[in-house]
Design an enzyme around this catalytic site. Sequence first.
Site, PDB file in Angstrom:
ATOM      1  N   ASP A  32      39.462  27.556  28.334  1.00 21.19           N
ATOM      2  CA  ASP A  32      39.387  28.881  27.700  1.00 21.19           C
ATOM      3  C   ASP A  32      37.996  29.004  27.069  1.00 21.19           C
ATOM      4  O   ASP A  32      37.502  28.063  26.444  1.00 21.19           O
ATOM      5  CB  ASP A  32      40.483  28.992  26.612  1.00 21.19           C
ATOM      6  CG  ASP A  32      40.774  30.439  26.206  1.00 21.19           C
ATOM      7  OD1 ASP A  32      41.942  30.851  26.278  1.00 21.19           O
ATOM      8  OD2 ASP A  32      39.807  31.155  25.846  1.00 21.19           O
ATOM      9  N   ASN A  36      38.386  35.840  23.866  1.00 21.06           N
ATOM     10  CA  ASN A  36      39.436  36.761  23.383  1.00 21.06           C
ATOM     11  C   ASN A  36      40.620  35.948  22.857  1.00 21.06           C
ATOM     12  O   ASN A  36      41.773  36.305  23.055  1.00 21.06           O
ATOM     13  CB  ASN A  36      39.888  37.683  24.529  1.00 21.06           C
ATOM     14  CG  ASN A  36      40.754  38.824  24.002  1.00 21.06           C
ATOM     15  OD1 ASN A  36      40.641  39.217  22.840  1.00 21.06           O
ATOM     16  ND2 ASN A  36      41.654  39.325  24.835  1.00 21.06           N
ATOM     17  N   SER A 125      49.076  42.475  37.730  1.00 21.99           N
ATOM     18  CA  SER A 125      49.500  43.539  36.832  1.00 21.99           C
ATOM     19  C   SER A 125      50.145  44.687  37.585  1.00 21.99           C
ATOM     20  O   SER A 125      49.776  44.975  38.726  1.00 21.99           O
ATOM     21  CB  SER A 125      48.266  44.062  36.083  1.00 21.99           C
ATOM     22  OG  SER A 125      48.525  45.286  35.483  1.00 21.99           O
ATOM     23  N   THR A 127      49.500  47.499  37.075  1.00 25.10           N
ATOM     24  CA  THR A 127      48.504  48.572  37.239  1.00 25.10           C
ATOM     25  C   THR A 127      48.120  48.738  38.710  1.00 25.10           C
ATOM     26  O   THR A 127      47.560  49.753  39.094  1.00 25.10           O
ATOM     27  CB  THR A 127      47.219  48.265  36.423  1.00 25.10           C
ATOM     28  OG1 THR A 127      46.846  46.910  36.638  1.00 25.10           O
ATOM     29  CG2 THR A 127      47.436  48.509  34.939  1.00 25.10           C
ATOM     30  N   TYR A 150      39.319  47.481  35.573  1.00 25.76           N
ATOM     31  CA  TYR A 150      40.197  46.338  35.257  1.00 25.76           C
ATOM     32  C   TYR A 150      41.307  46.249  36.305  1.00 25.76           C
ATOM     33  O   TYR A 150      41.505  45.208  36.918  1.00 25.76           O
ATOM     34  CB  TYR A 150      40.814  46.486  33.861  1.00 25.76           C
ATOM     35  CG  TYR A 150      42.050  45.647  33.702  1.00 25.76           C
ATOM     36  CD1 TYR A 150      43.322  46.201  33.816  1.00 25.76           C
ATOM     37  CD2 TYR A 150      41.950  44.273  33.512  1.00 25.76           C
ATOM     38  CE1 TYR A 150      44.450  45.417  33.733  1.00 25.76           C
ATOM     39  CE2 TYR A 150      43.076  43.478  33.419  1.00 25.76           C
ATOM     40  CZ  TYR A 150      44.329  44.058  33.532  1.00 25.76           C
ATOM     41  OH  TYR A 150      45.454  43.269  33.454  1.00 25.76           O
ATOM     42  N   LYS A 154      42.306  43.359  39.525  1.00 29.98           N
ATOM     43  CA  LYS A 154      43.600  42.738  39.837  1.00 29.98           C
ATOM     44  C   LYS A 154      43.959  42.981  41.305  1.00 29.98           C
ATOM     45  O   LYS A 154      44.427  42.093  42.009  1.00 29.98           O
ATOM     46  CB  LYS A 154      44.698  43.299  38.926  1.00 29.98           C
ATOM     47  CG  LYS A 154      44.559  42.873  37.469  1.00 29.98           C
ATOM     48  CD  LYS A 154      44.566  41.369  37.317  1.00 29.98           C
ATOM     49  CE  LYS A 154      44.427  40.936  35.872  1.00 29.98           C
ATOM     50  NZ  LYS A 154      44.362  39.467  35.707  1.00 29.98           N
ATOM     51  N   ASN A 180      54.755  45.413  30.864  1.00 29.82           N
ATOM     52  CA  ASN A 180      54.100  45.433  29.541  1.00 29.82           C
ATOM     53  C   ASN A 180      54.546  44.276  28.641  1.00 29.82           C
ATOM     54  O   ASN A 180      55.580  44.384  27.990  1.00 29.82           O
ATOM     55  CB  ASN A 180      54.366  46.777  28.861  1.00 29.82           C
ATOM     56  CG  ASN A 180      53.541  47.888  29.489  1.00 29.82           C
ATOM     57  OD1 ASN A 180      53.623  48.139  30.704  1.00 29.82           O
ATOM     58  ND2 ASN A 180      52.721  48.555  28.692  1.00 29.82           N
ATOM     59  N   ASN A 199      44.167  48.196  21.523  1.00 30.94           N
ATOM     60  CA  ASN A 199      44.365  49.240  22.540  1.00 30.94           C
ATOM     61  C   ASN A 199      45.853  49.494  22.738  1.00 30.94           C
ATOM     62  O   ASN A 199      46.277  50.586  23.048  1.00 30.94           O
ATOM     63  CB  ASN A 199      43.802  48.759  23.901  1.00 30.94           C
ATOM     64  CG  ASN A 199      42.286  48.721  23.899  1.00 30.94           C
ATOM     65  OD1 ASN A 199      41.645  49.710  23.568  1.00 30.94           O
ATOM     66  ND2 ASN A 199      41.728  47.572  24.213  1.00 30.94           N
ATOM     67  N   GLY A 296      43.982  58.349  31.870  1.00 30.28           N
ATOM     68  CA  GLY A 296      44.256  57.111  32.613  1.00 30.28           C
ATOM     69  C   GLY A 296      45.676  56.618  32.447  1.00 30.28           C
ATOM     70  O   GLY A 296      46.135  55.781  33.232  1.00 30.28           O
TER      71      GLY A 296
END
Length: 337
Positions: A32, A36, A125, A127, A150, A154, A180, A199, A296
């Site tokens: 890592d 973040n 994801s 998404t 982003y 993916k 989620n 966010n 979005g």
Amino acid sequence: MENVLVTGGLGFIGSHTVVELIAQGYKVFIADNLSNSKIEVLDRIEKITKVKPEFFNIDLTDKEKLFNLFSTYNLDSIIHFAASKAVGESVQKPLLYYKNNLSSLINVLECCRELKVNNLIFSSSCTVYGQPDKLPVTEKTPKQQAESPYGNTKQVGEEIIEDYCNSNVDFKAISLRYFNPIGAHDSALIGELPLGIPNNLIPFITQTASGIREKLNVFGGDYDTPDGTCIRDYIHVVDLAKAHIAALKHANSSKVNYDFFNVGTGKGHSVLEVIQTFEAQSGMKLNYEIVERRPGDVEKIYADTTKMNQELGWSAEKDLNDMISSAWKWQKSLIKS
Ligand code: WQD
């Protein structure tokens, strides 16, 4: 004992997955770069599991350092979480997202090829589905043009892995398409640690309730949903962590060497339902205002989890009450620490 490298293993989903891996008897190595996440999470993992995983402060875009890690330890599998993941930021800084997320993945795959590590679980994801025409989404639901760089990293990441699997029959990979992820470990020792203004909905709710934020803006009250607010498939991060173990175990017995699965609960909840659940769980009144839509955002999305349930024998066990109460317990522990 199987040796598993978890990239991004001090992050929100990564740390919860490390805890479950150790509980299942895996030997865990964490890479890592702390961009973040916080190093304190490593001690928290030890407190929960009584095991301190080997930790390497490595940026995965540094191929040489990553190769040294791979060649020093006889790794059996990789769970690849490490990526930049803020949807809004990716629109502002697309090159940073493509460079970081895609070159990291390619470095991981090259090390797997050079050192014959043949098992990869990829953090993908929902998404990739954009705004689906039909709900719930199954794995057969066509992918749509990503709504952000982003989301595109993916989609492209999945394609890179599939192409590599097609070129190397010995290599097995599974992409897990998260819906989620929310909530926190029951111990309240690990949880979501957004750096700066959150966010995502849940940390914003818990920070508003603890006085860190003045009020929650609900992005849109005029959607075509029962109460006008967006619907999502929220999944407890511990359930999501356990899905990675199920995927790891499945990879060895799978008939195909590349596959992908939706990881959700199969239930959709609106923003207002989440707020009402928080108020019921906390006994507090949340200060919120319905404002204009966030560009979005998809209107509604939730998963059909049949494939994951039947092929990997995994199902989400925790409901929205569990998710919200664990997130609130975690936030209260942060205020104390
Ligand atoms: C949820 C709902 C907002 C904040 C996330 C990740 C994405 C992907 C999918 C992993 C939406 C509303 C939010 C706020 C609000 N996961 N909201 N006020 O957008 O579904 O995406 O899960 O890859 O990476 O970002 O999650 O929590 O931002 O939003 O009204 O202050 O809450 O409009 O309807 P999202 P989110």
